[in-house]
Design a protein around this motif. Sequence first.
Motif, PDB file in Angstrom:
ATOM      1  N   LEU A   1       0.796  -1.291  -0.019  1.00 40.64           N
ATOM      2  CA  LEU A   1       0.084  -0.074   0.065  1.00 40.64           C
ATOM      3  C   LEU A   1       0.867   1.199   0.011  1.00 40.64           C
ATOM      4  O   LEU A   1       1.728   1.502   0.741  1.00 40.64           O
ATOM      5  CB  LEU A   1      -0.846   0.118   1.359  1.00 40.64           C
ATOM      6  CG  LEU A   1      -1.526  -1.246   1.509  1.00 40.64           C
ATOM      7  CD1 LEU A   1      -2.423  -1.178   2.892  1.00 40.64           C
ATOM      8  CD2 LEU A   1      -2.620  -1.589   0.419  1.00 40.64           C
ATOM      9  N   SER A   2       0.314   2.237  -0.626  1.00 37.18           N
ATOM     10  CA  SER A   2       1.258   3.530  -0.619  1.00 37.18           C
ATOM     11  C   SER A   2       0.177   4.600  -0.648  1.00 37.18           C
ATOM     12  O   SER A   2      -0.961   4.455  -1.012  1.00 37.18           O
ATOM     13  CB  SER A   2       2.149   3.617  -2.079  1.00 37.18           C
ATOM     14  OG  SER A   2       1.471   3.690  -3.177  1.00 37.18           O
ATOM     15  N   GLY A   3       0.771   5.874  -0.057  1.00 41.13           N
ATOM     16  CA  GLY A   3      -0.138   7.296  -0.067  1.00 41.13           C
ATOM     17  C   GLY A   3       0.640   8.114   0.610  1.00 41.13           C
ATOM     18  O   GLY A   3       1.996   8.207   0.605  1.00 41.13           O
ATOM     19  N   THR A   4      -0.151   8.963   1.099  1.00 39.53           N
ATOM     20  CA  THR A   4       0.675  10.106   1.695  1.00 39.53           C
ATOM     21  C   THR A   4       0.118  10.413   2.956  1.00 39.53           C
ATOM     22  O   THR A   4      -0.914  10.369   3.416  1.00 39.53           O
ATOM     23  CB  THR A   4       0.209  11.528   0.844  1.00 39.53           C
ATOM     24  OG1 THR A   4       0.360  11.296  -0.345  1.00 39.53           O
ATOM     25  CG2 THR A   4       0.818  12.648   1.467  1.00 39.53           C
ATOM     26  N   THR A   5       1.306  10.816   3.978  1.00 37.57           N
ATOM     27  CA  THR A   5       0.967  10.969   5.424  1.00 37.57           C
ATOM     28  C   THR A   5       0.972  12.290   5.763  1.00 37.57           C
ATOM     29  O   THR A   5       1.730  13.201   5.148  1.00 37.57           O
ATOM     30  CB  THR A   5       2.041  10.493   6.175  1.00 37.57           C
ATOM     31  OG1 THR A   5       2.082   8.896   6.074  1.00 37.57           O
ATOM     32  CG2 THR A   5       1.884  10.586   7.794  1.00 37.57           C
ATOM     33  N   ASN A   6      -0.316  12.723   6.172  1.00 33.24           N
ATOM     34  CA  ASN A   6      -0.471  14.303   6.386  1.00 33.24           C
ATOM     35  C   ASN A   6      -0.632  14.387   7.972  1.00 33.24           C
ATOM     36  O   ASN A   6      -1.491  13.847   8.835  1.00 33.24           O
ATOM     37  CB  ASN A   6      -1.761  14.700   6.073  1.00 33.24           C
ATOM     38  CG  ASN A   6      -1.574  14.644   4.476  1.00 33.24           C
ATOM     39  OD1 ASN A   6      -0.906  15.115   3.753  1.00 33.24           O
ATOM     40  ND2 ASN A   6      -2.363  14.015   3.957  1.00 33.24           N
TER      41      ASN A   6
ATOM     42  N   LEU B   1       3.214  19.603   9.866  1.00 26.67           N
ATOM     43  CA  LEU B   1       4.439  19.104   9.540  1.00 26.67           C
ATOM     44  C   LEU B   1       4.260  18.923   7.977  1.00 26.67           C
ATOM     45  O   LEU B   1       2.953  18.663   7.421  1.00 26.67           O
ATOM     46  CB  LEU B   1       4.752  17.774  10.225  1.00 26.67           C
ATOM     47  CG  LEU B   1       5.080  17.670  11.359  1.00 26.67           C
ATOM     48  CD1 LEU B   1       5.220  16.330  12.008  1.00 26.67           C
ATOM     49  CD2 LEU B   1       6.308  18.331  11.960  1.00 26.67           C
ATOM     50  N   PRO B   2       5.328  18.840   7.243  1.00 28.96           N
ATOM     51  CA  PRO B   2       5.048  18.548   5.886  1.00 28.96           C
ATOM     52  C   PRO B   2       4.651  17.182   5.477  1.00 28.96           C
ATOM     53  O   PRO B   2       5.062  16.418   6.069  1.00 28.96           O
ATOM     54  CB  PRO B   2       6.608  18.799   4.898  1.00 28.96           C
ATOM     55  CG  PRO B   2       7.429  19.303   6.510  1.00 28.96           C
ATOM     56  CD  PRO B   2       6.649  19.098   7.524  1.00 28.96           C
TER      57      PRO B   2
ATOM     58  N   ALA C   1       5.516  10.934   1.295  1.00 29.42           N
ATOM     59  CA  ALA C   1       5.037   9.751   0.919  1.00 29.42           C
ATOM     60  C   ALA C   1       5.289   8.546   1.938  1.00 29.42           C
ATOM     61  O   ALA C   1       6.253   8.458   2.602  1.00 29.42           O
ATOM     62  CB  ALA C   1       5.793   9.261  -0.381  1.00 29.42           C
ATOM     63  N   SER C   2       4.361   7.549   1.946  1.00 34.58           N
ATOM     64  CA  SER C   2       4.225   6.359   3.029  1.00 34.58           C
ATOM     65  C   SER C   2       3.965   5.071   2.370  1.00 34.58           C
ATOM     66  O   SER C   2       3.347   5.037   1.018  1.00 34.58           O
ATOM     67  CB  SER C   2       3.304   6.586   3.966  1.00 34.58           C
ATOM     68  OG  SER C   2       3.707   8.174   4.695  1.00 34.58           O
ATOM     69  N   THR C   3       4.389   4.123   2.881  1.00 32.34           N
ATOM     70  CA  THR C   3       4.121   2.635   2.233  1.00 32.34           C
ATOM     71  C   THR C   3       3.980   1.920   3.575  1.00 32.34           C
ATOM     72  O   THR C   3       4.271   2.072   4.648  1.00 32.34           O
ATOM     73  CB  THR C   3       5.236   2.059   1.411  1.00 32.34           C
ATOM     74  OG1 THR C   3       6.387   2.058   2.406  1.00 32.34           O
ATOM     75  CG2 THR C   3       5.435   2.896   0.083  1.00 32.34           C
ATOM     76  N   VAL C   4       2.899   0.754   3.310  1.00 40.54           N
ATOM     77  CA  VAL C   4       3.038  -0.262   4.133  1.00 40.54           C
ATOM     78  C   VAL C   4       2.822  -1.560   3.541  1.00 40.54           C
ATOM     79  O   VAL C   4       2.229  -1.831   2.355  1.00 40.54           O
ATOM     80  CB  VAL C   4       1.593  -0.189   4.874  1.00 40.54           C
ATOM     81  CG1 VAL C   4       1.124  -1.269   5.728  1.00 40.54           C
ATOM     82  CG2 VAL C   4       1.610   1.130   5.624  1.00 40.54           C
ATOM     83  N   ASP C   5       3.687  -2.741   3.843  1.00 37.66           N
ATOM     84  CA  ASP C   5       3.760  -4.002   3.502  1.00 37.66           C
ATOM     85  C   ASP C   5       2.797  -4.672   4.355  1.00 37.66           C
ATOM     86  O   ASP C   5       3.397  -4.813   5.409  1.00 37.66           O
ATOM     87  CB  ASP C   5       4.905  -4.609   3.240  1.00 37.66           C
ATOM     88  CG  ASP C   5       5.825  -3.637   2.201  1.00 37.66           C
ATOM     89  OD1 ASP C   5       5.209  -3.160   1.251  1.00 37.66           O
ATOM     90  OD2 ASP C   5       7.025  -3.729   2.220  1.00 37.66           O
ATOM     91  N   LEU C   6       1.596  -5.264   4.006  1.00 37.07           N
ATOM     92  CA  LEU C   6       0.749  -6.028   4.977  1.00 37.07           C
ATOM     93  C   LEU C   6       0.511  -7.312   4.200  1.00 37.07           C
ATOM     94  O   LEU C   6      -0.137  -7.388   3.187  1.00 37.07           O
ATOM     95  CB  LEU C   6      -0.498  -5.204   5.226  1.00 37.07           C
ATOM     96  CG  LEU C   6      -1.253  -5.725   6.178  1.00 37.07           C
ATOM     97  CD1 LEU C   6      -0.749  -5.929   7.558  1.00 37.07           C
ATOM     98  CD2 LEU C   6      -2.675  -4.927   6.064  1.00 37.07           C
ATOM     99  N   THR C   7       0.717  -8.344   4.807  1.00 42.16           N
ATOM    100  CA  THR C   7       0.115  -9.758   4.424  1.00 42.16           C
ATOM    101  C   THR C   7      -1.266 -10.242   5.235  1.00 42.16           C
ATOM    102  O   THR C   7      -0.867 -10.172   6.430  1.00 42.16           O
ATOM    103  CB  THR C   7       1.395 -10.750   4.583  1.00 42.16           C
ATOM    104  OG1 THR C   7       2.241 -10.402   3.711  1.00 42.16           O
ATOM    105  CG2 THR C   7       0.830 -12.113   4.095  1.00 42.16           C
TER     106      THR C   7
ATOM    107  N   PRO D   1       8.291   5.796   5.612  1.00 39.58           N
ATOM    108  CA  PRO D   1       9.173   6.024   6.803  1.00 39.58           C
ATOM    109  C   PRO D   1       8.575   6.636   7.878  1.00 39.58           C
ATOM    110  O   PRO D   1       7.232   6.994   7.981  1.00 39.58           O
ATOM    111  CB  PRO D   1      10.332   7.068   6.064  1.00 39.58           C
ATOM    112  CG  PRO D   1       9.347   7.910   5.076  1.00 39.58           C
ATOM    113  CD  PRO D   1       8.337   7.008   4.641  1.00 39.58           C
ATOM    114  N   ASN D   2       9.419   6.727   9.053  1.00 41.78           N
ATOM    115  CA  ASN D   2       9.242   7.302  10.258  1.00 41.78           C
ATOM    116  C   ASN D   2       7.872   6.710  10.939  1.00 41.78           C
ATOM    117  O   ASN D   2       7.442   7.505  11.625  1.00 41.78           O
ATOM    118  CB  ASN D   2       8.765   8.843   9.844  1.00 41.78           C
ATOM    119  CG  ASN D   2       9.923   9.484   9.220  1.00 41.78           C
ATOM    120  OD1 ASN D   2      11.183   9.159   9.576  1.00 41.78           O
ATOM    121  ND2 ASN D   2       9.687  10.515   8.519  1.00 41.78           N
TER     122      ASN D   2
END
Length: 133
Positions: A21-26, A30-31, A34-40, A78-79
């Motif tokens: 999964l990918s998206g934007t963290t708001n 803070l600025p 881009a964020s990602t999550v690998d989920l099974t 990240p983060n």
Amino acid sequence: YEPSESVRVGFGYRSRLSHDLSGTTNIEGLPSYASTVDLTLPEMLTIGIAYQLLPETQIVVDFKETRWSRIQAFQVVPNGIPVPLPWENSLLSSIGLNHHLNEAWLLRAGFAYEQGAVTDNLRNPRLPTGDRN
């Protein structure tokens, strides 16, 4: 599998499913980034039994186990802080009735109960789940 004319038994297996999964963290103040999550998601095992009570009436019973205990955590990258998921396997049990009123109408009724994967001692506002009827 059909052990007799009035009984049918079925078995099912759904393998684990991996999602990227990918998206934007708001976060306010803070600025954005881009964020990602690998989920099974876990595998499921199912058994179903159908009994032909009358020519127009069938009783069905299903059991499905979902192996939630295989998921330990997920992390937004990240983060991200890892989110622990100390879940237990869940079992869904259901019973139903199918009745052919005529060629055009099939009436169905049933009840299902699923034991929640999150136990009382692990429940929190982020995981507000419980047993379901």
